[in-house]
Design a protein around this motif. Structure first.
Motif, PDB file in Angstrom:
ATOM      1  N   CYS A 191       4.976   9.486  -8.236  1.00 14.56           N
ATOM      2  CA  CYS A 191       5.970   9.210  -8.782  1.00 14.56           C
ATOM      3  C   CYS A 191       5.432   9.668 -10.338  1.00 14.56           C
ATOM      4  CB  CYS A 191       6.758   7.743  -8.883  1.00 14.56           C
ATOM      5  SG  CYS A 191       7.740   8.105  -7.245  1.00 14.56           S
ATOM      6  N   TYR A 192       4.587   8.275 -11.128  1.00 12.52           N
ATOM      7  CA  TYR A 192       4.691   8.127 -11.905  1.00 12.52           C
ATOM      8  C   TYR A 192       3.573   9.455 -13.141  1.00 12.52           C
ATOM      9  CZ  TYR A 192       2.289   6.203 -16.015  1.00 12.52           C
ATOM     10  OH  TYR A 192       1.979   5.781 -17.578  1.00 12.52           O
TER      11      TYR A 192
ATOM     12  N   ASP B  37      -0.736  -4.372  -9.814  1.00 22.33           N
ATOM     13  CA  ASP B  37       0.276  -4.896  -9.091  1.00 22.33           C
ATOM     14  C   ASP B  37       0.188  -5.116  -7.682  1.00 22.33           C
ATOM     15  OD1 ASP B  37      -0.444  -7.088 -11.842  1.00 22.33           O
ATOM     16  OD2 ASP B  37       1.625  -7.122 -12.170  1.00 22.33           O
ATOM     17  N   LEU B  38       0.576  -4.369  -7.381  1.00 19.06           N
ATOM     18  CA  LEU B  38       0.044  -3.664  -5.844  1.00 19.06           C
ATOM     19  C   LEU B  38      -0.655  -3.488  -4.933  1.00 19.06           C
ATOM     20  CD1 LEU B  38       3.087  -1.228  -5.979  1.00 19.06           C
ATOM     21  CD2 LEU B  38       3.448  -2.685  -5.073  1.00 19.06           C
ATOM     22  N   LEU B  39      -1.907  -3.508  -5.833  1.00 24.37           N
ATOM     23  CA  LEU B  39      -3.538  -3.612  -4.876  1.00 24.37           C
ATOM     24  C   LEU B  39      -4.097  -4.773  -5.522  1.00 24.37           C
ATOM     25  CD1 LEU B  39      -4.856  -0.420  -6.962  1.00 24.37           C
ATOM     26  CD2 LEU B  39      -4.551  -0.579  -4.781  1.00 24.37           C
ATOM     27  N   LYS B  40      -3.656  -5.914  -5.877  1.00 22.79           N
ATOM     28  CA  LYS B  40      -3.291  -7.004  -6.064  1.00 22.79           C
ATOM     29  C   LYS B  40      -3.644  -8.512  -5.463  1.00 22.79           C
ATOM     30  CE  LYS B  40      -3.568  -7.531 -10.683  1.00 22.79           C
ATOM     31  NZ  LYS B  40      -3.496  -8.053 -11.673  1.00 22.79           N
ATOM     32  N   GLU B  41      -3.672  -9.496  -4.654  1.00 20.91           N
ATOM     33  CA  GLU B  41      -3.122 -10.411  -4.242  1.00 20.91           C
ATOM     34  C   GLU B  41      -2.154 -11.465  -5.260  1.00 20.91           C
ATOM     35  OE1 GLU B  41      -3.318 -11.429  -1.261  1.00 20.91           O
ATOM     36  OE2 GLU B  41      -4.709  -9.574  -0.862  1.00 20.91           O
ATOM     37  N   ARG B  42      -2.585 -11.347  -6.308  1.00 23.56           N
ATOM     38  CA  ARG B  42      -1.414 -12.786  -7.035  1.00 23.56           C
ATOM     39  C   ARG B  42      -1.755 -11.687  -7.983  1.00 23.56           C
ATOM     40  NH1 ARG B  42       0.056 -17.513  -6.097  1.00 23.56           N
ATOM     41  NH2 ARG B  42       0.258 -19.040  -7.737  1.00 23.56           N
TER      42      ARG B  42
ATOM     43  N   SER C 184       0.730  -0.738  -0.275  1.00 25.69           N
ATOM     44  CA  SER C 184       0.062  -0.289   0.178  1.00 25.69           C
ATOM     45  C   SER C 184       0.835   1.675  -0.473  1.00 25.69           C
ATOM     46  CB  SER C 184      -0.929   0.153   1.198  1.00 25.69           C
ATOM     47  OG  SER C 184      -1.800  -1.094   0.983  1.00 25.69           O
ATOM     48  N   LEU C 185       2.395   1.280   1.051  1.00 22.42           N
ATOM     49  CA  LEU C 185       2.851   2.727   1.145  1.00 22.42           C
ATOM     50  C   LEU C 185       3.242   2.544  -0.195  1.00 22.42           C
ATOM     51  CD1 LEU C 185       4.116   4.328   2.094  1.00 22.42           C
ATOM     52  CD2 LEU C 185       6.179   3.206   2.686  1.00 22.42           C
ATOM     53  N   CYS C 186       3.972   1.676  -1.224  1.00 25.31           N
ATOM     54  CA  CYS C 186       4.521   1.846  -2.613  1.00 25.31           C
ATOM     55  C   CYS C 186       4.239   2.009  -3.674  1.00 25.31           C
ATOM     56  CB  CYS C 186       5.759   0.345  -2.808  1.00 25.31           C
ATOM     57  SG  CYS C 186       6.994  -0.176  -1.520  1.00 25.31           S
TER      58      CYS C 186
ATOM     59  N   LEU D 128       3.487  -2.206 -12.645  1.00 25.55           N
ATOM     60  CA  LEU D 128       3.462  -1.982 -10.731  1.00 25.55           C
ATOM     61  C   LEU D 128       2.568  -1.662 -10.097  1.00 25.55           C
ATOM     62  CD1 LEU D 128       5.562  -2.213  -9.115  1.00 25.55           C
ATOM     63  CD2 LEU D 128       6.652  -0.590  -9.335  1.00 25.55           C
ATOM     64  N   LEU D 129       1.195  -0.668 -10.271  1.00 27.52           N
ATOM     65  CA  LEU D 129       0.815   0.119  -9.745  1.00 27.52           C
ATOM     66  C   LEU D 129      -0.310  -0.667  -9.658  1.00 27.52           C
ATOM     67  CD1 LEU D 129       1.076   3.793 -10.978  1.00 27.52           C
ATOM     68  CD2 LEU D 129       1.550   3.002  -9.245  1.00 27.52           C
TER      69      LEU D 129
END
Length: 312
Positions: free
Chosen positions: A32-33, A82-87, A23-25, A79-80
């Motif tokens: 950044c994006y 994927d950071l919100l998903k489990e897999r 979540s932080l990332c 990347l963004l």
């Protein structure tokens, strides 16, 4: 050897499996994006709408900003999400496409930075011949050569990877598809392929870095006899470019110049050239560049199109 491929998708392990860290990332990389798009679009519009577009230095800077937007966009949106998903899954075809696009745009960035160093060398060391050597036609030829070289580099990397058989584990210990993590998953001996991959990526990075350093060595050697004021102006012009080169090249050389292998640190170093470098480039090129700041002021502060004032 017959190419047996039973893998239809890969799982990206990403930067972390911890929900709090993810979540932080997500928040950091989303900021950044957005900053990358705002900063590089600001440069592209400011140069394109001003007289700077006629100068070779800013002509190449325009392409550098465009390249920044392209290669970060091949990685960061995925990347963004994927950071919100489990897999985090990516199909085999999408993985190969991402690998190809990434190497095309990063390769183009490497060549553009090298040409920009050559442009500074000609401007400072051969000022009387600058307009002839760096003519508009020559600039277009150099950009075309950059695109061609980047395409050939990426095509070679993709060709090495797409012919590998994948029949076992499909977890990529990275946040995007790259050659070395994929070599680790191939169910065959990849020693010779790894050597070719290093020779391609590593040598391109190393040779261009050496050319860059040689250009700046010659610049420093030339300006040593100049008056202090002229020397300071020349060095100030080059300092921004050197900062960008170090920020971009050091992590690339660390990852690609060594034997084809992966380590947990690779993901951290990759963040520097996929996210942080394209975010800082606009700041580096504008904060200490008077011409750039003046052009931005004219375009954004005095142009009726942007200020909303009607022409008298």
């Amino acid at each position: 050897m017959e190419n047996i491929n039973n893998v239809t998708e890969f799982i990206l392990l990403g930067l972390s499996q911890n929900k709090t860290n993810k979540s932080l990332c997500f928040l950091i990389f989303l900021f950044c994006y957005i900053a990358i798009w705002m900063g590089n679009l600001l440069i592209i519009i400011s140069i394109s709408c001003s007289q700077l577009t006629g100068q070779p230095m800013y002509f190449f800077l325009n392409y550098l900003a465009f390249s920044d937007l392209c290669y970060t966009s091949t990685v960061t949106p995925k990347l963004l999400t994927d950071l919100l998903k489990e897999r985090n899954r990516i199909s085999y075809a999408s993985c190969m496409a991402q690998l190809f696009a990434m190497h095309v745009f990063v390769g183009g960035e490497i060549f553009i930075l090298t040409i920009m160093a050559y442009d500074r060398y000609v401007a400072i060391c051969k000022p009387l011949h600058y307009t002839v050597i760096m003519s508009r036609r020559r600039c277009h030829v150099l950009v075309f050569a950059c695109c061609t070289g980047a395409f050939l580099h990426s095509f070679a990397q993709s060709l090495l990877t797409i012919n590998l058989p994948f029949c076992g584990p499909n977890e990529i210990d990275h946040y995007f598809c790259d050659v070395y993590p994929l070599l680790k998953l191939a169910c065959t001996d990849t020693y010779s392929v790894g050597i070719l991959a290093v020779a391609n990526s590593g040598m391109i990075g190393l040779v261009n870095f050496v050319v860059l350093m040689l250009s700046y060595f010659l610049i420093l050697y030339t300006v040593r006899v100049h008056p202090a004021k002229s020397r300071s102006k020349a060095l100030s012009t080059c300092s921004s470019h050197i900062t960008v080169v170090v920020l971009f090249f050091v992590p690339i050389l660390y990852i690609y110049i060594r034997p084809a292998a992966t380590s947990p640190e690779d993901k951290v170093f990759a963040l520097f050239y996929t996210i942080f470098a394209p975010m800082f480039n606009p700041l580096i090129y504008t904060l200490r560049n008077t011409e750039m700041k003046n052009a931005m002021r004219k375009v954004w502060c005095h142009n009726p199109l942007f200020t909303g004032r009607q022409m008298e």
